[in-house]
Scaffold this active site. Structure first.
Site, short mmCIF file in Angstrom:
data_model
loop_
_atom_site.label_atom_id
_atom_site.label_comp_id
_atom_site.label_asym_id
_atom_site.label_seq_id
_atom_site.Cartn_x
_atom_site.Cartn_y
_atom_site.Cartn_z
N GLY A 212 66.45 44.41 -33.62
CA GLY A 212 67.28 42.89 -33.02
C GLY A 212 67.23 42.20 -34.23
O GLY A 212 68.69 41.01 -33.66
N HIS A 213 66.69 41.56 -34.73
CA HIS A 213 66.29 41.20 -35.60
C HIS A 213 67.55 40.45 -37.14
O HIS A 213 67.60 39.15 -37.18
CB HIS A 213 64.71 39.86 -36.16
N CYS A 338 61.29 43.30 -47.44
CA CYS A 338 59.97 43.87 -47.30
C CYS A 338 59.27 44.58 -48.21
O CYS A 338 57.91 44.76 -48.27
CB CYS A 338 60.64 45.55 -46.35
#
Length: 700
Positions: A212-213, A338
């Site tokens: 979602g983000h 990441c």
């Protein structure tokens, strides 16, 4: 400093106002547990079911399962676990399965790491194999055709998060139908939501995780699509929520927020069309081409998301570009958030077999489908400012001569140092301990500034490669017709008498002199103001030494305030003095003791009205930031590369408070520590730099 232009949407996005409102409503009015049978629980369940139905429609899920997760990583883990459990079960039943776990070479690291983890934990003993990509970043279908008959599980992505490359999913599906009809298939669809048309039930895709983000929902909410009939093993067991697919009380506020984003996506009007997004990308690309000569885009636009630009600029490191854009208030990244902390070339671009410099220097600029023309206008203006800052600093070609540079400049690579001695009056310079990696940059800079190079010299043997590379890069800029000694020192008639009576060969720079002092291991060079008597110890501002400071040989020739400029950083600090090297300086203060918080600056300056506020970011960053004032205080620009030069002044003047800042605090603490080590105790740095200081109210 100025408003933020956020262009790192592939890493995460701001939360949609409607999503914030929906989450608040869920927490305030729809706070029930959807597993409860009372009215409050039923109201929550109705909301949950409504968002799921909307998600199924947006994704084209058909009769497939749609489970809410904490994000894409959980979805990937669940898909991998489900696939490997099924493969193990098939083998137990005596069925033939492939022996390969095949994944795209440019997949997000969550995929191969999940495959390796569950393969080991379940003991399936399958071979992990990366499916190569071509120069455009698309999967090699010829290799897939060869490997598909051996594939038990295939993992690809809909669109790459770093390069923006859109996969040929139709081509992959056709090959799997033909060559691997029983292989399971996962498609990481994180970057597809809101950017590509989705009709999952019409495909052969078994698993599709979403986050979602990445599309205006908050962090901590995602979805996993599982094709009807595809095997499934729950990753989380317990209360049986999500029809037994994923136990744990549902994240109702996150689901509500995701529902608001899906509703905006479903209405067909809230987000920009593909054509609009393409036009926005073209405007950004045009601004980048104008600002950054030689820019290379690392993925062809015809096969890329219209919201992603990945590029490299010859001669500029990725970190330099990130620092530059960040100073200008433009938030971009070097690739996947990441792996941003790992200083290594992009594995995505490496897999595309691009030139090493492109892989190491790549920058990603990405925006979301809610972007508007005002955002693009502002971004283009900031990009132009960045280009102007680079030209003014001679880091890219400029038709306008740069501002005069004078004194000593430090450049470095991995702790090794090159020193430039610049004399603006005579437009001449000398370069000491040149590093091969910096040769082209140094040559371009002195050419841009109109300096003639008097000497390219080393302090020690074994550094000749750098000198040779720089001499070649300089070409006609190096003073010719002069013979040179082994370390590059020009054989001249000029001499200077040093404090111990030694007569040294010298290079004259107006009123200043650079004198050579020979040692058994090489040479040192002393730079300072000349007098009728020669070069007195008290007048030596700088001593350039080899990797090991030659303390004894220099002790009689320099003063306690002479700045020693070594071939390698002294204890990770830019420079030192003989007093510090001999243990005569007091130990440096505890880093916390020299730290100021941004919110306390006003009080500090009220207590210390004579304090200087100093920006140690490089000159191009300072220019891009337009940072002449911060928190209502005038700012001086002293780049860390010029710290040694300014130290020679500060150590000889009356001590006054110095407050250093940079982007994050990493460089400013280094400056403060260097001064403390050299005995200057009234030095401070701003913790968190402008990154955290900008969060605070600023004085008018």
């Amino acid at each position: 400093m100025h408003t933020e232009i956020y262009l790192d949407a592939n890493a995460t996005s701001a939360v949609h106002p409607a999503a914030i409102a929906a989450a608040a409503l869920a927490m305030r009015d729809c706070y029930g547990n959807p597993s409860s049978s009372h009215a409050t629980g039923l109201k929550a369940k109705a909301m949950l079911d409504g968002v799921r139905a909307l998600a199924r429609r947006v994704l084209g899920a058909g009769q497939g399962k749609l489970t809410f997760t904490s994000g894409a990583t959980e979805g990937i883990q669940t898909a991998v676990l489900s696939a490997l459990c099924e493969i193990r079960a098939r083998r137990a039943r005596g069925e033939t399965t492939g022996d390969l776990l095949l994944y795209g070479a440019t997949e997000h690291k969550a995929v191969p790491e999940s495959l390796a983890h569950w393969n080991a934990l379940l003991g399936t003993g399958l071979e992990l194999r990366a499916l190569p990509v071509d120069a455009d970043g698309r999967h090699r279908l010829d290799v897939l055709r060869e490997l598909a008959p051996r594939a038990a599980f295939v993992c690809t992505m809909a669109a790459n998060n770093e390069s923006g490359t859109i996969s040929d999913l139709a081509g992959i599906e056709a090959l799997l139908r033909e060559c691997a009809p029983t292989a399971l298939w996962m498609v990481d669809s994180v970057q597809a939501l809101g950017k590509l048309t989705l009709d999952l039930a019409a495909t052969r895709i078994d698993y599709a995780p979403f986050s979602g983000h990445k599309l205006y929902a908050p962090k901590g909410i995602g979805m996993l699509y599982v094709r009807e009939g595809a095997p499934y093993t729950a990753l989380m067991m317990g209360g049986g929520q999500e029809a037994g697919q994923r136990s744990g009380t549902e994240n109702m506020s996150g689901i509500a927020a995701l529902g608001a984003v899906l509703a905006a996506l479903d209405d067909g009007a809230s987000f920009r069309t593909h054509a609009q997004l393409v036009r926005m990308r073209e405007r950004l690309a045009a601004a980048l081409r104008a600002a950054l000569p030689g820019i290379v885009f690392n993925a062809p636009f015809e096969h890329s998301l219209p919201t992603t630009l990945n590029f490299s600029v010859p001669g500029l490191a990725g970190k330099e570009l990130l620092d530059l854009f960040d100073a200008a208030g433009v938030r971009v990244s070097a690739g996947s958030a990441c792996s941003a902390a790992k200083a290594a070339p992009s594995y995505v671009l490496t897999a595309m077999q691009l030139a090493p410099w492109r892989c190491a220097a790549a920058v990603r600029m990405s925006f979301g489908p809610m972007a508007d023309d005002a955002l693009i206008d502002a971004a283009c203006e900031r990009i132009a400012r960045c280009g102007a800052a680079l030209r003014a600093s001679c880091l890219i070609p400029s038709a306008t001569p740069a501002q005069d540079s004078d004194g000593v400049v430090q450049l470095g690579v991995d702790g090794a140092c090159t020193w430039l001695v610049l004399d603006a009056a005579s437009r001449t310079c000398a370069i000491i301990n040149p590093l091969a990696a910096l040769a082209v940059r140094i040559a371009d800079q002195v050419r841009c500034q109109g300096y003639r190079v008097r000497a390219v010299i080393d302090t020690h043997g074994g550094a000749g490669d750098g000198r040779a590379a720089l001499v070649a890069a300089l070409g006609g800029q190096l003073a010719g017709g002069i013979s040179h000694e082994a370390l590059g020192w020009p054989v001249l008639d000029d001499e200077a008498t040093l404090d111990n009576g030694q007569v040294a060969s010298a290079l004259m720079f107006g009123t200043r002199v650079l004198a050579r002092v020979a040692h058994a291991s090489g040479a040192s060079y002393l730079f300072g103001e000349r007098s009728a008597a020669g070069l007195a110890a008290g007048d030596v501002r700088f001593a350039f030494t080899g990797p090991d400071a030659v303390i004894q040989e220099l002790a009689e020739l320099v003063s306690r305030k002479t700045i020693v400029c070594p071939a390698c950083e002294a204890g990770s600090l830019p420079c030192t003095t003989l007093v510090a090297e001999r243990g005569g300086a007091a130990p440096p203060a505890n880093p916390l003791a020299m730290q100021l918080e941004a919110h306390g600056l006003e009080r500090f300056f009220n207590d210390h009205p004579d304090a200087l506020l100093i920006d140690v970011r490089e000159a191009y960053e300072h220019a891009a930031a337009d940072a002449d004032h911060w928190h209502g205080r005038a700012v001086q620009s002293v780049p860390l590369s010029r710290l040694a030069d300014r130290l020679s002044v500060w150590l000889r003047a009356e001590e006054r408070p110095l407050v250093f800042f940079c982007r994050s605090g990493a460089r400013s603490v280094k400056a403060a520590q260097c001064l403390h080590r050299l005995g200057y105790r009234n030095a401070w740095h701003v913790a968190g730099g402008v990154a955290l200081g900008a969060m605070l109210p600023q004085a008018a």
